[in-house]
Design an enzyme around this catalytic site. Structure first.
Site, PDB file in Angstrom:
ATOM      1  N   HIS A 225       0.816  -1.215   0.000  1.00  0.00           N
ATOM      2  CA  HIS A 225       0.000   0.000   0.000  1.00  0.00           C
ATOM      3  C   HIS A 225       0.854   1.272   0.000  1.00  0.00           C
ATOM      4  O   HIS A 225       0.356   2.339  -0.340  1.00  0.00           O
ATOM      5  CB  HIS A 225      -0.938  -0.003   1.204  1.00  0.00           C
ATOM      6  CG  HIS A 225      -1.981  -1.066   1.146  1.00  0.00           C
ATOM      7  ND1 HIS A 225      -3.288  -0.818   0.793  1.00  0.00           N
ATOM      8  CD2 HIS A 225      -1.918  -2.404   1.364  1.00  0.00           C
ATOM      9  CE1 HIS A 225      -3.992  -1.948   0.810  1.00  0.00           C
ATOM     10  NE2 HIS A 225      -3.173  -2.921   1.158  1.00  0.00           N
ATOM     11  N   ASP A 433       3.275   9.418  -1.061  1.00  0.00           N
ATOM     12  CA  ASP A 433       2.048   8.682  -0.706  1.00  0.00           C
ATOM     13  C   ASP A 433       1.803   7.574  -1.710  1.00  0.00           C
ATOM     14  O   ASP A 433       1.899   7.805  -2.919  1.00  0.00           O
ATOM     15  CB  ASP A 433       0.842   9.610  -0.655  1.00  0.00           C
ATOM     16  CG  ASP A 433      -0.047   9.344   0.545  1.00  0.00           C
ATOM     17  OD1 ASP A 433      -0.111   8.175   0.961  1.00  0.00           O
ATOM     18  OD2 ASP A 433      -0.658  10.285   1.059  1.00  0.00           O
TER      19      ASP A 433
END
Length: 607
Positions: A225, A433
């Site tokens: 992730h 991110d």
């Protein structure tokens, strides 16, 4: 402002509901690219996601996507597990994607509980949840600090986000990290006879290797992730070679973006001399497939959040907030209070906005619930952010007005949806991110007739597809400031055009498509060869790298069976061809743990 007034009316008009404030899930919005957009050529354009030309054109319900998944008895393993509480709004991307998989398909989800244990191995504590089960493990107390706060979040987390100055840790932390991974893998051994294993995120990088050592011969997949960094960054991680080698024990490695995937390929090339071909890396174990799966959200569910009732307390809370912004344009930031989110740079940028825009014409609402508050690095960052906000408010504010409203608390998704819609500008500027679902939630919450504008870090995974956003370098406050001013003053036609394009992409690749696509790819490693066709080689698993060799053997055997037995010479020559093709097929399988594909026999295949 009209949009704030309209949202305020929506917040106050409905009766009180049952929604409750919920803590933002830490797995949402893990962090971003390590390379500037377009700085390196893509090793491949992986299938799936909104940037693919063959994306889905229609939005489908989450269970429609679920029905597309193979009929697998799946085991999901992650550090945390969704609460499965209908009274709590869903805040986690991972949880939102996997809850229906577990409840409808009969999957087993294994992860940590809130309690710590003595390390004693016990039978897997399965609790029925719909058609599936969850198993919450009491991870060993002796190893947990080194595993979670130590190696996972003080070493791996900053390294994966390319922030080496934030890294700390010890060899003891790494030992604890491996011990906890081994503990979870041994617990999952109880469900070894299920069809496939899907492991999630940086806490569990080496878990697949332990499953392999335990003799679990089922397809194993891993999804990261967070971003994956460049070769020179990953080598700063202690035992990075061992970790990467253990990752190649998985059959399928999934990444958020092409840039993360290419960084991983570059690391394999630099540190091991390995190359990938068509997204497949071959080692002495066998083949590992590398693919991009960009996680999404559920736009339909987010529309439901906008329509949902708030509890009386939260309704009052939102109404009071929105009233304080009337008469000004609103910019909003929603982040965990984490140093990767760039909140301090955002505050500095907003200070510059206030110096150029008319007085009291724009405000910033920064929502930042605390994260890992027991870690000293995070405590210092919280102090830095709050000091910066106080400085800006003292410089530009008055007794009656504050330019920055700071909320160090969590909000329910229904409340956030209202705040997103009221905001003229969504400011999502993480330093790094993996994807950042807040960017996608902000877009999903907008009024189609009067949408706001997204200011987005080009180092967020979402930027790979959201080129309609105003992309900025989050390390340069002056660039963020210019983008905020441009967004706040953008004409309506341009705002609508940008929003429509992003919204189409959201609908094209939802979080449910993401989970369905991954499971379908993992299923390609699942099928077995019938014993009566390959009784010499046994049963098992492999990937498509063996397919041409299989068909060579199958065609040779078919040709042999079609020859008239009376033609001894031709029969003997065909037999030699069969033997040669069989040997070519079987030889590489010695390096893949005798794993085989189950392929439909060609027409005329005689047994």
């Amino acid at each position: 402002m009209v949009r704030i007034h309209d949202t305020l009316d929506a917040a106050t008009s409905g009766p009180g509901g049952t929604s409750q404030a919920a803590q933002q899930d830490e797995t949402i919005g893990h962090a971003a690219f390590d390379l500037h957009l377009h700085e390196i050529p893509l090793e491949q354009q992986a299938a799936g996601g909104p940037s693919d030309p063959n994306v889905f054109d229609e939005v489908e319900d989450r269970f429609d996507a679920l029905n597309q998944q193979p009929d697998l008895k799946l085991v999901i393993i992650s550090n945390r597990i969704a609460p499965f509480d209908p009274n709590k709004p869903q805040t986690g991307g991972l949880a939102a994607a996997l809850e229906p998989v577990v409840e409808r398909s009969g999957a087993v989800w294994v992860g940590s509980s809130e309690n710590r244990g003595d390390g004693t191995e016990r039978p897997l504590p399965l609790v029925e949840t719909g058609a599936g089960h969850v198993a919450r493990l009491d991870l060993p107390a002796a190893n947990y600090p080194g595993y979670y706060r130590g190696f996972s979040n003080s070493t791996l987390w900053p390294a994966l986000h390319s922030l080496p100055d934030r890294m700390s840790g010890s060899q003891e932390d790494y030992a604890s990290y491996r011990e906890v991974n081994d503990f979870i893998a041994r617990a999952a051994f109880d469900v070894r006879d299920r069809d496939a294993f899907w492991v999630h995120d940086y806490h569990l990088l080496p878990l697949g290797a332990t499953l392999d050592e335990l003799g679990i011969e089922r397809p194993t997949g891993f999804f990261l992730h967070t971003p994956w960094p460049t070769p020179d960054m990953i080598e700063r991680v202690p035992n990075h070679l061992e970790l990467m080698k253990s990752m190649l024990k998985y059959d399928l490695l999934g990444f958020q973006t092409n840039f993360d995937l290419n960084n991983f390929v570059a690391c394999l090339r630099t540190h091991f001399g390995l190359e990938s071909k068509d997204g497949v890396v071959t080692t002495e174990r066998g083949q590992t497939r590398l693919q991009k799966f960009p996680i999404g959200i559920d736009p339909k569910q987010f529309a439901d959040y906008l329509a949902a009732d708030l509890s009386p307390a939260e309704q009052e809370r939102i109404s009071s907030l929105l009233q304080s912004f009337e008469g000004a344009k609103l910019a909003i930031g929603v982040d965990r209070l984490d140093y990767t989110k760039g909140i301090d740079k955002r505050v500095e940028a907003f200070n510059q906005v206030l110096a150029t825009e008319p007085p009291r014409s724009i405000s910033l609402l920064q929502i930042a619930p605390s994260s890992r508050a027991d870690v000293e690095e995070y405590q210092r960052y919280k102090d830095d952010v709050e000091n910066a906000i106080n400085h800006v408010n003292n410089q530009h504010g008055t007794d009656e007005w504050r330019p920055i409203h700071y909320k160090n608390e969590s909000f329910s998704q229904a409340a956030l949806a209202r705040l997103y819609r009221a905001a003229h500008v969504g400011v999502v500027t993480p330093l790094r991110d993996g994807m950042n679902l807040v960017a996608k939630e902000y877009v999903a919450a907008q009024d189609p007739k009067d949408p706001g504008v997204l200011v987005l870090s080009k180092f967020a995974g979402a930027a790979e597809d959201f080129n309609e956003a105003l992309l900025v370098d989050p390390n340069h406050p002056e660039e963020i400031a210019r983008a905020i001013s441009k967004a706040a003053n953008m004409p309506l036609d341009e705002r609508i055009e940008r929003w429509q394009s992003m919204m189409h992409k959201l609908k094209s690749y939802t979080i449910h498509k993401w989970s369905a696509d991954y499971v379908q790819e993992l299923d390609k490693s699942r099928v077995t060869v019938p014993a009566d066709q390959f009784h010499y080689l046994g049963l098992g698993w492999t990937n498509e790298a063996q397919m041409p060799l299989y068909w060579n053997y199958a065609e040779a055997l078919t040709a042999y069976n079609e020859i008239d037995p009376a033609d001894a010479a031709l029969k003997e020559a065909a037999s030699a061809d069969v033997k040669s093709a069989f040997e070519a097929l079987s030889a590489p399988l010695k390096h893949t743990q005798d794993r085989l594909w189950d392929l439909t026999a060609p027409t005329g295949f005689a047994r």
